[in-house]
Every structure is written in C-alpha cells, then in structure tokens.
Scaffold this active site. Structure first.
Site, mmCIF file in Angstrom:
data_model
loop_
_atom_site.group_PDB
_atom_site.id
_atom_site.type_symbol
_atom_site.label_atom_id
_atom_site.label_comp_id
_atom_site.label_asym_id
_atom_site.label_seq_id
_atom_site.Cartn_x
_atom_site.Cartn_y
_atom_site.Cartn_z
ATOM 1 N N GLY A 176 -2.924 51.771 31.681
ATOM 2 C CA GLY A 176 -2.936 50.323 31.903
ATOM 3 C C GLY A 176 -2.440 49.579 30.675
ATOM 4 O O GLY A 176 -1.580 48.733 30.766
ATOM 5 N N PHE A 177 -3.030 49.884 29.524
ATOM 6 C CA PHE A 177 -2.617 49.299 28.230
ATOM 7 C C PHE A 177 -2.751 47.786 28.200
ATOM 8 O O PHE A 177 -2.090 47.116 27.389
ATOM 9 C CB PHE A 177 -1.179 49.729 27.883
ATOM 10 N N GLY A 200 -7.823 56.474 31.949
ATOM 11 C CA GLY A 200 -7.106 57.732 31.731
ATOM 12 C C GLY A 200 -7.476 58.370 30.423
ATOM 13 O O GLY A 200 -6.984 59.438 30.065
ATOM 14 N N ILE A 238 -18.240 58.893 17.269
ATOM 15 C CA ILE A 238 -17.194 59.455 18.127
ATOM 16 C C ILE A 238 -17.887 60.329 19.176
ATOM 17 O O ILE A 238 -18.484 61.349 18.864
ATOM 18 C CB ILE A 238 -16.179 60.266 17.290
ATOM 19 N N LEU A 239 -17.821 59.893 20.416
ATOM 20 C CA LEU A 239 -18.560 60.572 21.483
ATOM 21 C C LEU A 239 -17.948 61.927 21.823
ATOM 22 O O LEU A 239 -18.654 62.862 22.190
ATOM 23 C CB LEU A 239 -18.587 59.687 22.736
ATOM 24 N N ASN A 240 -16.622 61.996 21.727
ATOM 25 C CA ASN A 240 -15.927 63.245 22.057
ATOM 26 C C ASN A 240 -14.652 63.319 21.207
ATOM 27 O O ASN A 240 -13.707 62.579 21.430
ATOM 28 C CB ASN A 240 -15.581 63.251 23.556
ATOM 29 N N GLY A 266 -15.334 51.797 19.540
ATOM 30 C CA GLY A 266 -14.148 51.720 20.394
ATOM 31 C C GLY A 266 -12.912 51.973 19.562
ATOM 32 O O GLY A 266 -12.768 51.460 18.454
ATOM 33 N N GLY A 285 -9.571 52.529 21.221
ATOM 34 C CA GLY A 285 -8.340 52.452 22.019
ATOM 35 C C GLY A 285 -7.270 51.600 21.380
ATOM 36 O O GLY A 285 -6.083 51.796 21.625
ATOM 37 N N GLU A 286 -7.657 50.630 20.564
ATOM 38 C CA GLU A 286 -6.678 49.693 20.035
ATOM 39 C C GLU A 286 -6.438 49.805 18.531
ATOM 40 O O GLU A 286 -5.321 49.600 18.058
ATOM 41 C CB GLU A 286 -7.071 48.270 20.456
HETATM 42 MO MO1 MOS Z 1 -6.443 46.057 26.442
HETATM 43 S S1 MOS Z 1 -4.786 45.089 25.791
HETATM 44 O O1 MOS Z 1 -7.713 45.529 25.620
HETATM 45 O O2 MOS Z 1 -6.507 46.389 28.009
#
Ligand code: MOS
Length: 781
Positions: free
Chosen positions: A254-255, A482, A665-667, A738, A740-741
C-alpha cells in the site's frame, strides 16, 4: 493487574516475541490460498465494471454516444455524469466543502458534472457480465470534449502559487531564523527537487461491492484500514456506519496509497446498487497512476546558517508543491528539518500550486522522506565546506532533547546507530577527499544520513478468546499490508497466553471485528500488539477472579494482587508452586472458552493515561487527551557505498548498512525485511523513480511498470540491517515504535551524499539519473 499499568514483559521462557518467526501466512501466500480482494469471484450474479477515462487533463464533456457500446454483448449498464445515481452524502460531508471520512482528505468524486479536471479522470463506467465484455464495450464509447489548456505543475508558467500554511502563517517558528541566518558566519542556500513518485504496490486497487440488502453494503477492498474505509464509505453513501462492512484479508502493499478512500470504490458501490448485482472493479496498472494518489512533485529551498565549528544557528525551509484543483494536500517536510538537529532558530513556509492532476496523498514517510533529503544533503555540504567528517557534523549538532518542543526524548539511540553503522560499514576507511577513491574505472563514494520518524498518537481495540483446549482466537480490525502483522500479533498473543504460536489464530481485515487503527503512520504494530496485550490482561483478571472465588482452586481466597500469570498459569507471587493452569480452572468452571477485550494506546495518549494511572494508583483514562511529556521518535542511520561510472553516469549502490533504534522489535526477520523494503524504496526515489508529466498536456508519459522504473534485484546489493536494543516504557504497553517509515527516511540523502563523495558533484534534483550525473561530471568541481 492494572490495565496497561505494566510495561509488557512476556514472562515466557523461551518466548516467541523477539524471535525470527517465519510468516504464519507465508504458506497461504505462496500456494495461492490467500485470497486477495479482487479474488472474491463466487458471489452470485457478480458482474464487472470498467472505467472509461479521459486522456485530456482539462476539459468539458460535450457529448457521450453510448449507442454502439450498448449493443455489445453482455452489457448491463453504462453510467456517465448524466445517469450515475448521486451518492447520498451525509449532511456533514457535502462534496466540495468538507473532508470525507477520517482520513481528512477530501476525495473528488468524478461523474458528478461534465467537468474534467485531470487526465485519467473517469468519464464513464461500463458494467457487463464479463470483464472482456465490459472492456470491449468501453472501447466503443464515443466521448466528445471541449479541451482547454491545463496547468501541469507548480513549475507551469500559468501556475498560481499560494501559501498553504495555517492562515498563511509560517510553521514551526522558533527564534528569529531570518536574522540568525543573515548573521551566521557560515551560510548555505540550496534548492532540492523531488519528482512525482507513485506507490505502485503489486496489487492494484480493487473493489468488489455487494449490497446484501437495500441499505447494507459489503465491500472486499484493497485498503490499509478497514475501519477508516467503513467510516468514509458510510459518509459517502449516507448509511449508518455499521451498515457498511469492509473486508481486506490480504493486501499486496500500500505504502500510503491505500489509506484514503478513492473514487473507484464509491463508483463500484453506486453502480452495484444501480444494477442490483455485486460489482467488481479492478484498476488497470495505467489507471493506478491516476486513481490512488502519488507523492507530489515538489521543490524545497533550504537555508542553513552555522558557526565556523559547524554548529547550526538557523534553518529556513520553504517548500512548493503541486496539488489538485480540489484539495490542499501537502507533505509536511518541515517537521523533520525542525526536529532532527539542535538549532536555536527555525522557520518553514509551505506553498502550493493547483494543477490539473489527481490529488497527491501520503506515501511512505510523507514529509519526512523528501524533507530528510534536503536537510541531510545540506548537513553533508556543511561538513564538506568546513572539512569535517559527515558523522562528526551530526554529532556536533546532536539533539539531546526535541528541538521543536524542548521535551526530553522517550528514548533515542541515534548515537548507537551512528556508531554501530559506522563499524559495520567501515566508515573510518572513507577517504576524506571527494573523487579520490577508485575501483578500476569506477568512482567510489561513501555516504551516510540520519533517519527519524515520529511515534504518533493512536489507539485501537482487540478481543482475545481462549478455549479450554488450549487454542486461542485473537481478533482486531487490523490490516496486514504485507509486512507481517498476522505473524507478529500471533507471537504477542502466544506469549501472553503461554501457548505455542501454532495454537493462536489471529483474525484481521474485517470492519466487523473490534475497531482499530489503519496500517499507516508506522502505528500498526504497536497499536495492535498493545491492544492484544490489554485484552489478554482483561482475560487474566477474569480468570483470577474465578480462581480466588472457587473453593476447589489452590488460589481460593487469595488476594488478586498476590496472583501472577506465568506461561498460561495463575500462581502465587510468593510461592509459584501454588497455582493452576488456565485450562484446569476453565474446565472445572464449565467454561469451554473465555473472552477478554481492551483498548490499546500508542504514543502521547498512552503516556498521559499511564501518568494518571500512576498518580491515582489505579487505571484511569482521564489523561488520554493530554499531550505527552516526552517527544517520541524512532531514529536510524543509513550508510551507502556507490560506484559511479564516469563515462555512462550510471550509479550502482554496492553496499548498504541501516541501523535502527525502533523500540522493541517483535520479530527481527519481518522487521529486517521492512527496513530493507524502505531503503530499497528510497534507493528507487534517489536513482530512478519519476512519473513524468507532460508540461503541455499535464498527462503522465510513463504510466506503466515498464516505463516507471523501480529497483529490481540486480540494482540492490546484499543489505546489512541491525537494530539497537531499545526499551521505551512511555510509548505503548509493548514498547514498539514502528519501523515501516523510518526505514526510508534519509536514504535518498545517503545515496546523494555517496555520489558527492565519489564525484565531488552535488546533485539535488531527484531522481539522480545518469543524464544528470553526466551533466554534473562535465561541470568543474
Ligand atoms: Mo503510510 S504513508 O503511513 O501508509
């Protein structure tokens, strides 16, 4: 056992949290058993919708001849602005006036008038019994238009630029930045540009809309947040929230592009209702470039004032970007420029220009990612100008507290990230001279940059049902974008319940499940994990109450405060031999199963609720809306080696190291993949990704995966990723920040800084493609 009062400890040896568990959904994905939204094909009477889109960016539709298309086999209906049923917007969400849905983004709905505002805008929807019939009929539509000259971007000579800050004011102001800059002994001013980028997840946007009754809609959709989508869709359709059900069991990336609601979803719902059949609408890859947002084309001007020792005195940031005709979306680049380094004076200005384009939207670290390119290249330039090591300039400006708010950090291991990253990379082997390292004909460069991403304020619910046979079902309306949500939450639940992960089933991706936050803003893992932990604590409390009131229990008449839970067993804190396991207690109580539920918080809301709980000696929600006492951010350092071909201008990333301080870090396996994914996305933005909009036609010229280049395996070296062991008790019950970013922030600058080191030329125009590298190499240093 106060709700949320204790910082998460698994009490389990060996626990599964922190272990590199392989994805629990991996087998389903590789065997094709995992069903994605576009694969719900068995609904009775399912038909297919296809969008007919405009090739012209600004126009009016003067006529649509549907007669030939109508005669094609299988066609059920053709909808244009003349006959599409109007959405029954709720009173508070009038189109064109207010933001629709919780995303705060006002998403334009096409087919409401004869106006065309951007190339790719749908002008008709064709519904037929098969996809091929719908596509064929759509090709037979004859649309006549009255085109006008469009505005293509903020760079267009027709563009009207306006200040989009709150009330036109500057943002993040501290000190007197302009004065401090003028007085600074060292001054740098530079302009950085960023091309339009598109998210391009593997899975395109897709909606299957099924009206179960005249006022009850179920959609299988490709969204990062089923609850957000449910709220937005119910607002569009004028339905009570619970009459809309949204399902996203698996998501193919998704991003950020699958966060807000987009027109195709609403069009699928409206046409499904009109034809009285379930409708499937899948965007084509070219349509993905004009249907779900993008990262805006933008320019940043950064002015840096510093002492001769390299201490920052002033930062002035000005950003200009392109927006759509109907909203004011702009990435907040200034936020990272504002907080990354200690600097007494700061000021930011944000400017927008309307153009005939689809609206931009969040894309991985919106703001932080492009913002970091400016500040992290500027720091590198400052280091070069003063003859300092790029790492040293960052240490001289290290922010011991948050420069924006003056608050202490909840945790910050950036120094450890620098140190470990430098060690893993071999940073001390860097020749201080630019353009002085060669490998055969190749120019070799080392670059590094800092990354950071905030811990936002979020919350969400979860439910846990434990069966006496030792299995458990955990539920939350979460999404797995994902990156491993199914897996990490299974691990958390397993540890909390003292059972093996194989005995846990985590159900997500359904708005009928307990409402929680979207997979966005790097909030998913921490919020979902904390809510499951709180739900399990609720279950523990219920079990404890059962035990202490059950005459047959070894814990009969014990005070609940004297009981602890260790690996699925209730026992006396003072004497662990005295106790019993959950299953024994439940069976004796004639319970086949028992449920717990709870609300988990993430960020400032968690901290203030905790502070109140501590002050009152009991759990208390009163503090939840107060700002936190700490500034909360993840941090990281990226190190990059490039080989630049002086004859061809090609840049190859040959080595990469990322070291991240991201809380618990969970995994480590899924986390490593996520950091690599973010860094690769950053390498893409640095070296190849750009959606080219024709300056005259305002139409994308490369809207396909053949022409929009993203990195492939051959472009990426083996990457080294490490995490700093970080314990942060302020951010949520699980201590998860978190990741992801933070994974992408700083990465483009790391590449640019490496190119600078290799060639002595500074490139500030993204992406840094071979033509730009060659042009720079022809310039004198
Ligand atoms: Mo994101 S840009 O926090 O889905």
């Amino acid at each position: 056992m106060d709700s949320e009062a204790a910082f998460f400890e698994t009490n389990a040896t060996p626990g599964t949290v922190g272990q590199p568990l392989s994805r629990v959904d991996g087998r389903a994905k590789v065997t094709g058993a995992a069903k994605y939204s576009a694969e719900y094909n068995r609904l009775p009477g399912l038909v297919h919708a296809v969008l007919k889109t405009s090739d012209v960016a600004k126009s009016r539709v003067t006529g649509i001849d549907t007669s030939a298309a109508q005669r094609e086999p299988g066609v059920l209906a053709i909808f244009t602005h003349q006959n599409l049923p109007k959405p029954a917007l709720t009173a508070e969400t009038k189109q064109g006036k207010e933001a629709i849905g919780p995303s705060g983004q006002m998403t334009f709905l096409p087919l409401q008038s004869d106006q065309i505002f951007y190339a790719g805008q749908p002008v008709a929807v064709v519904v037929a019994d098969t996809l091929e019939h719908a596509q064929h009929a759509a090709a037979k539509l004859r649309v006549t238009i009255a085109p006008e000259a469009p505005v293509a971007s903020y760079q267009d000579s027709k563009a009207q630029v306006f200040n989009s800050g709150p009330n036109g004011a500057a943002q993040g102001v501290r000190g007197k930045a302009a004065e401090a800059f003028s007085a600074a002994p060292v001054q740098l001013t530079a302009t950085y540009t960023h091309a339009t980028n598109h998210h391009n997840p593997m899975e395109p946007g897709a909606t299957v809309a099924h009206w179960e009754a005249a006022d009850r809609l179920t959609v299988y959709d490709t969204v990062q947040g089923v609850a957000w989508h449910q709220q937005a869709l119910s607002a569009y359709l004028g339905l009570p929230q619970d009459h809309v059900r949204v399902l996203t069991k698996f998501l193919g990336g998704g991003f950020g592009g699958k966060s807000a609601i987009w027109p195709h979803t609403v069009l699928a719902a409206l046409t499904a209702k009109a034809v009285g059949r379930p409708v499937k609408l899948v965007l084509t890859r070219p349509q993905m470039f004009t249907s779900m947002g993008h990262r805006e084309d933008q320019q940043q001007i950064l002015r840096v004032g510093a002492t001769k020792e390299g201490k920052l005195l002033a930062l002035l940031h000005e950003k200009t970007s392109t927006t759509s005709p109907w909203d004011n979306y702009a990435e907040s680049n200034h936020k990272i420029v504002e907080m990354l380094y200690a600097c007494p004076a700061f000021e930011a200005t944000t400017k927008l220009s309307r153009a005939n384009v689809m609206t931009a939207t969040w894309m991985r670290a919106p703001g932080e990612s492009p913002g970091s390119f400016a500040i992290e290249c500027a720091m590198d330039d400052l280091a070069a100008q003063l003859g300092l090591n790029p790492l040293e300039i960052r240490l001289r400006n290290y922010a011991d507290k948050d420069p924006s708010t003056g608050k202490p950090w909840s945790s910050k291991s950036l120094k450890e990230c620098y140190q470990r990253g430098a060690e893993l990379f071999g940073w001390n082997k860097r020749n201080p001279k630019n353009g002085a390292t060669r490998d055969g004909n190749m120019l070799v460069g080392y670059g590094m940059a800092t990354g950071s991403y905030p811990v936002h304020n979020g919350q969400g619910n979860a439910r846990v049902r434990l069966y006496a046979d030792g299995h458990a079902v955990v539920q939350a309306g979460a999404t797995d974008i994902g990156t491993g949500t199914y897996t990490i939450i299974t691990q958390v639940a397993a540890d909390c319940l003292g059972i093996a992960p194989e005995k846990v089933r985590f159900e997500l991706g359904d708005s009928a499940l307990p409402t929680t936050i979207l997979s966005g803003g790097s909030m998913g893992a921490g919020t979902y994990a904390s809510s499951v932990y709180v739900a399990v604590q609720d279950l523990w409390q219920k079990l404890t109450k059962l035990a202490v009131t059950d005459a047959k229990s070894p814990l009969f008449r014990t005070k609940p405060a004297e009981v602890e839970v260790v690996q699925g067993r209730l026992q006396l804190k003072a004497n662990s031999a005295k106790g019993e396991d959950f299953a024994t207690l439940m069976r004796r109580s004639n319970l086949t199963d028992l449920e717990g539920s709870g609300l988990g918080r993430y960020g400032a809301g968690y901290e203030s609720a905790q502070a109140h709980a501590t002050a009152n000696g009991k759990s208390d929600d009163a503090g939840r809306d107060e700002p936190g006492h700490h500034a909360m951010h993840s941090f990281g350092a990226h190190f990059c080696e490039v080989h630049v071909d002086p004859d061809l201008g090609t840049v190859r990333v040959t080595r990469w190291v990322s070291v991240i301080g991201g809380g618990r870090i969970l995994n480590p396996k899924t986390a490593r993949s996520q950091i690599m994914g973010g860094a690769i996305m950053g390498i893409g933005a640095a070296l190849m990704e750009q959606t080219v909009r024709d300056p005259n036609l305002a139409r994308y010229t490369n809207a396909s995966l053949a022409d929009y280049h993203v990195p492939v395996n051959a472009d990426i070296p083996d990457m080294t990723v490490e995490f700093i062991d970080e314990h942060d008790p302020y951010i949520n019950a699980m201590g998860v920040k978190g990741i992801g970013e933070v994974s992408i922030v700083g990465t483009m600058a790391a590449v640019g800084n490496a190119i600078f080191h290799a060639t002595g030329r500074r490139l500030r125009d993204l992406p840094m493609t071979p033509n730009k590298v060659l042009a720079a190499l022809r310039q004198p240093v």
